[in-house]
Design a protein around this motif. Structure first.
Motif, PDB file in Angstrom:
ATOM      1  N   GLY A 112       7.511  18.581 -12.293  1.00 41.07           N
ATOM      2  CA  GLY A 112       8.980  18.723 -12.057  1.00 41.07           C
ATOM      3  C   GLY A 112       9.366  18.743 -10.528  1.00 41.07           C
ATOM      4  O   GLY A 112      10.240  19.493 -10.199  1.00 41.07           O
ATOM      5  N   ALA A 113       8.483  17.947  -9.705  1.00 41.54           N
ATOM      6  CA  ALA A 113       8.757  18.234  -8.299  1.00 41.54           C
ATOM      7  C   ALA A 113       9.063  16.908  -7.581  1.00 41.54           C
ATOM      8  O   ALA A 113       8.680  16.417  -6.583  1.00 41.54           O
ATOM      9  N   GLU A 114       9.762  15.834  -8.559  1.00 39.90           N
ATOM     10  CA  GLU A 114       9.954  14.648  -7.819  1.00 39.90           C
ATOM     11  C   GLU A 114      10.650  14.560  -6.361  1.00 39.90           C
ATOM     12  O   GLU A 114      10.195  13.622  -5.760  1.00 39.90           O
ATOM     13  N   LYS A 115      11.408  15.610  -6.079  1.00 38.99           N
ATOM     14  CA  LYS A 115      12.217  15.462  -4.875  1.00 38.99           C
ATOM     15  C   LYS A 115      11.361  15.741  -3.727  1.00 38.99           C
ATOM     16  O   LYS A 115      11.835  15.302  -2.544  1.00 38.99           O
ATOM     17  N   SER A 116      10.179  16.380  -3.706  1.00 34.00           N
ATOM     18  CA  SER A 116       9.163  16.601  -2.881  1.00 34.00           C
ATOM     19  C   SER A 116       8.341  15.412  -2.333  1.00 34.00           C
ATOM     20  O   SER A 116       7.772  15.449  -1.157  1.00 34.00           O
ATOM     21  N   VAL A 117       8.477  14.320  -2.985  1.00 33.89           N
ATOM     22  CA  VAL A 117       7.829  12.865  -2.647  1.00 33.89           C
ATOM     23  C   VAL A 117       8.600  12.114  -1.587  1.00 33.89           C
ATOM     24  O   VAL A 117       9.552  11.847  -1.827  1.00 33.89           O
ATOM     25  N   LYS A 118       7.685  11.854  -0.499  1.00 28.54           N
ATOM     26  CA  LYS A 118       8.358  11.134   0.582  1.00 28.54           C
ATOM     27  C   LYS A 118       8.530   9.665  -0.086  1.00 28.54           C
ATOM     28  O   LYS A 118       7.536   9.194  -0.114  1.00 28.54           O
ATOM     29  N   GLU A 119       9.620   8.911   0.097  1.00 26.84           N
ATOM     30  CA  GLU A 119       9.700   7.647   0.021  1.00 26.84           C
ATOM     31  C   GLU A 119       8.906   6.716   0.853  1.00 26.84           C
ATOM     32  O   GLU A 119       8.650   7.225   2.168  1.00 26.84           O
ATOM     33  N   PRO A 120       8.256   5.638   0.663  1.00 22.91           N
ATOM     34  CA  PRO A 120       7.764   4.818   1.687  1.00 22.91           C
ATOM     35  C   PRO A 120       8.751   4.347   2.865  1.00 22.91           C
ATOM     36  O   PRO A 120       9.741   4.440   2.725  1.00 22.91           O
ATOM     37  N   LEU A 121       8.091   4.285   4.101  1.00 16.19           N
ATOM     38  CA  LEU A 121       8.576   4.013   5.178  1.00 16.19           C
ATOM     39  C   LEU A 121       9.595   2.741   4.891  1.00 16.19           C
ATOM     40  O   LEU A 121      10.448   2.555   5.432  1.00 16.19           O
ATOM     41  N   TYR A 122       9.000   1.816   4.119  1.00 19.21           N
ATOM     42  CA  TYR A 122       9.615   0.380   3.710  1.00 19.21           C
ATOM     43  C   TYR A 122       9.069  -0.398   2.690  1.00 19.21           C
ATOM     44  O   TYR A 122       7.706   0.037   2.365  1.00 19.21           O
ATOM     45  N   THR A 123       9.784  -1.195   1.941  1.00 22.64           N
ATOM     46  CA  THR A 123       9.197  -1.772   0.977  1.00 22.64           C
ATOM     47  C   THR A 123       8.914  -3.340   1.199  1.00 22.64           C
ATOM     48  O   THR A 123       9.551  -3.715   2.058  1.00 22.64           O
ATOM     49  N   LEU A 144       0.921  -1.295  -0.139  1.00 21.77           N
ATOM     50  CA  LEU A 144       0.015   0.135   0.109  1.00 21.77           C
ATOM     51  C   LEU A 144       0.760   1.305  -0.162  1.00 21.77           C
ATOM     52  O   LEU A 144       0.578   2.276  -0.569  1.00 21.77           O
ATOM     53  N   MET A 145       1.782   1.128   0.954  1.00 20.78           N
ATOM     54  CA  MET A 145       2.864   2.645   0.730  1.00 20.78           C
ATOM     55  C   MET A 145       3.616   2.456  -0.247  1.00 20.78           C
ATOM     56  O   MET A 145       3.585   3.774  -0.978  1.00 20.78           O
ATOM     57  N   LEU A 146       3.967   1.500  -1.035  1.00 17.48           N
ATOM     58  CA  LEU A 146       4.738   1.652  -2.422  1.00 17.48           C
ATOM     59  C   LEU A 146       4.159   2.185  -3.435  1.00 17.48           C
ATOM     60  O   LEU A 146       4.094   2.986  -4.313  1.00 17.48           O
ATOM     61  N   GLU A 147       2.494   1.485  -3.468  1.00 13.82           N
ATOM     62  CA  GLU A 147       1.643   2.150  -4.435  1.00 13.82           C
ATOM     63  C   GLU A 147       1.247   3.623  -4.299  1.00 13.82           C
ATOM     64  O   GLU A 147       1.215   4.268  -5.334  1.00 13.82           O
ATOM     65  N   GLU A 148       1.055   3.976  -3.166  1.00 18.40           N
ATOM     66  CA  GLU A 148       0.849   5.553  -2.859  1.00 18.40           C
ATOM     67  C   GLU A 148       2.198   6.333  -3.334  1.00 18.40           C
ATOM     68  O   GLU A 148       2.022   7.435  -3.818  1.00 18.40           O
ATOM     69  N   TYR A 149       3.137   5.781  -2.960  1.00 22.75           N
ATOM     70  CA  TYR A 149       4.389   6.512  -3.258  1.00 22.75           C
ATOM     71  C   TYR A 149       4.600   6.513  -4.823  1.00 22.75           C
ATOM     72  O   TYR A 149       4.710   7.742  -5.453  1.00 22.75           O
ATOM     73  N   GLN A 150       4.439   5.554  -5.478  1.00 20.73           N
ATOM     74  CA  GLN A 150       4.316   5.459  -7.133  1.00 20.73           C
ATOM     75  C   GLN A 150       3.651   6.311  -7.760  1.00 20.73           C
ATOM     76  O   GLN A 150       3.721   7.288  -8.528  1.00 20.73           O
TER      77      GLN A 150
END
Length: 465
Positions: free
Chosen positions: A118-129, A102-108
């Motif tokens: 053009g704001a890829e760096k603003s997206v927080k990575e998932p807590l874990y995969t 779920l976290m990975l899908e939301e991140y993607q």
């Protein structure tokens, strides 16, 4: 001298995480759960301790708020041993993989949208995969059995007792010898409701010098189980006969299985109108199958169903929808459905799609059968919010709203007091795993009914044994 700090479930319900440091002994972590509701942002914060320093992780049970940050713990350096029941780790794998996907899908999804800006760096990575979850299962694990003491380190013995909360949930007794002095520390874990149809009653503990006890429902008593089942049946039957549908946001573990048991009883007694019961949660389906596998730990009624039918929870009206396309087909059915879907607090999952398609229809019923934490969509609906946003679309809430607390997997105030009264010897009482205002009520009740003082544990507070 041993010292305990709570880095979660202190003055809040979720995020269970308690660190025990024993002088000249191991560092032990009891649970490593995820924060939920208004405090979920704390999941991204540092633990407050170095995961590399933890020697042993004890796990009480597999609910997300007790195991949800274990992959993060491993990712950040934990390489120690995990001690728990085998079924708990089997169930935890289902929970953690579901959480990771779920976290990975939301991140993607967020990353794709950010790319267009053009704001890829603003997206927080998932807590874990999912890979981080698999790494947890590469660690050494010691599987215990109920009521069989096991030495987990020199002068430290752990005994797991059945907490009756979910499949193989545990109360953990730690017997510690330090400086020639023996002390017993007990973590209640989450204690079950005596009226549970699926789980046995919690096992009583004989003694503790210090008790860390959950207080989720320390401020109240649940409705009686017969009253709750009667209310549940009334909502289900009336809604179906009125050509409506029943939506049940349900926790995948324990609550789903209990609801299926009630519906099976209704089917057996011909109380359930002809309908289709959809278990629309891959996680709940996998968990239900694990309940079948570990059936010996369940109630007598569940084992009687298994002996009679070859299955505990299934009956002719039940359909499992693992695939997304099968879930979407439910939308084509106008009436006569009971839809059991996650997430239990309506913070994500397939239940939101069913809200979008059915919550606006006054013929339908939304039936809450579990705890809704502050800040979650479920709590907001219960509190009267009538316009909600789902997937960027506003949906009006016209369906009837029903809350039945009697199905709680947690012990209520009277059951918590009763459980503590069965101790032959009970020293200090420490309250965790509860909202602060409710803990204050519970603390007062303990003093009035037991003649003992209880301490509400503050986040990261040092408690010396």
């Amino acid at each position: 001298m041993a010292v305990i700090q709570s880095f979660g479930a202190a003055e809040v319900v979720t995020g269970s995480c308690h660190l025990l440091r024993i002088e000249k002994g191991p560092t032990i972590l009891v649970d490593c759960g995820m924060f939920q509701g208004t405090v979920e942002d704390r999941n991204d914060e540092p633990f407050g301790f170095n995961p590399r320093d933890v020697d042993i992780l004890l796990v009480t049970h597999a609910h997300l708020d007790h195991v949800g940050r274990i992959p993060k713990l491993v990712k950040e350096g934990f390489v120690g041993r995990i001690v728990t029941l085998k079924s708990t780790m089997d169930l935890a794998e289902v929970v953690l993989l579901d959480s990771a996907h779920l976290m990975l899908e939301e991140y993607q999804t967020r990353f794709r949208k950010a790319q267009r800006r053009g704001a890829e760096k603003s997206v927080k990575e998932p807590l874990y995969t999912p890979d981080d979850v698999e790494a947890v299962y590469d660690l050494p694990m010691i599987f215990v059995k109920y009521d069989e003491p096991i030495e987990i380190a020199k002068d430290v013995t752990a005994t797991f007792r059945n907490a009756g909360h979910i499949l193989d949930s545990a109360t953990i007794e730690l017997d510690i010898v330090e400086g020639g002095e023996a002390k017993t520390l007990v973590f209640s874990g989450d204690l079950g409701n005596h009226n549970d149809m699926v789980m046995p009653d919690p096992v009583y503990v004989k003694g503790a010098d210090a008790l860390y006890i959950e207080s989720t429902y320390g401020d109240r008593n649940h409705k009686g189980i017969q009253e709750s089942v009667a209310e549940f049946k009334e909502v289900v039957v009336n809604t179906l006969l009125n050509q409506g549908n029943v939506l049940i946001p349900s926790f995948a573990i324990e609550r789903t299985q209990e609801i299926l048991c009630i519906l099976k009883q209704m089917y057996d007694s011909r109380e359930l109108p002809t309908c289709q019961v959809f278990l629309d949660s891959p996680m709940a389906i996998r968990a239900t199958r694990l309940y079948d596998t570990y059936h010996k730990e369940l109630s007598r009624q569940c084992n009687n169903y298994l002996k009679r039918d070859g299955t505990i929870f299934e009956f002719p009206y039940v359909k499992y929808t693992l695939k997304p396309e099968d879930s979407k087909k439910i939308n084509d059915i106008e009436s006569g459905c009971i839809i059991i879907a996650g997430s239990g607090m309506c913070t994500g999952g397939r239940i939101l799609h069913h809200f979008k398609h059915r919550l606006w229809n006054e013929k339908n019923a939304l039936l809450f059968v579990g705890y809704q934490a502050e800040g979650t969509l479920g709590r907001r609906i219960i509190n009267g919010e009538r316009h909600i946003r789902i997937y960027h679309e506003e949906v009006v809430v016209r369906a009837s709203i029903h809350t039945i607390n009697g199905f709680s997997a947690h012990a209520d105030q009277s059951e918590l007091i009763d459980w503590m009264n069965h101790f032959d010897n009970l020293g200090k009482i420490f309250l965790i795993h509860g909202e602060y205002d409710k803990q204050r009520i519970f603390r007062k009740v303990i003093e009035e009914r037991m003649g003992k003082k209880a301490h509400i544990v503050a986040p990261e507070e040092n408690i010396y044994l």
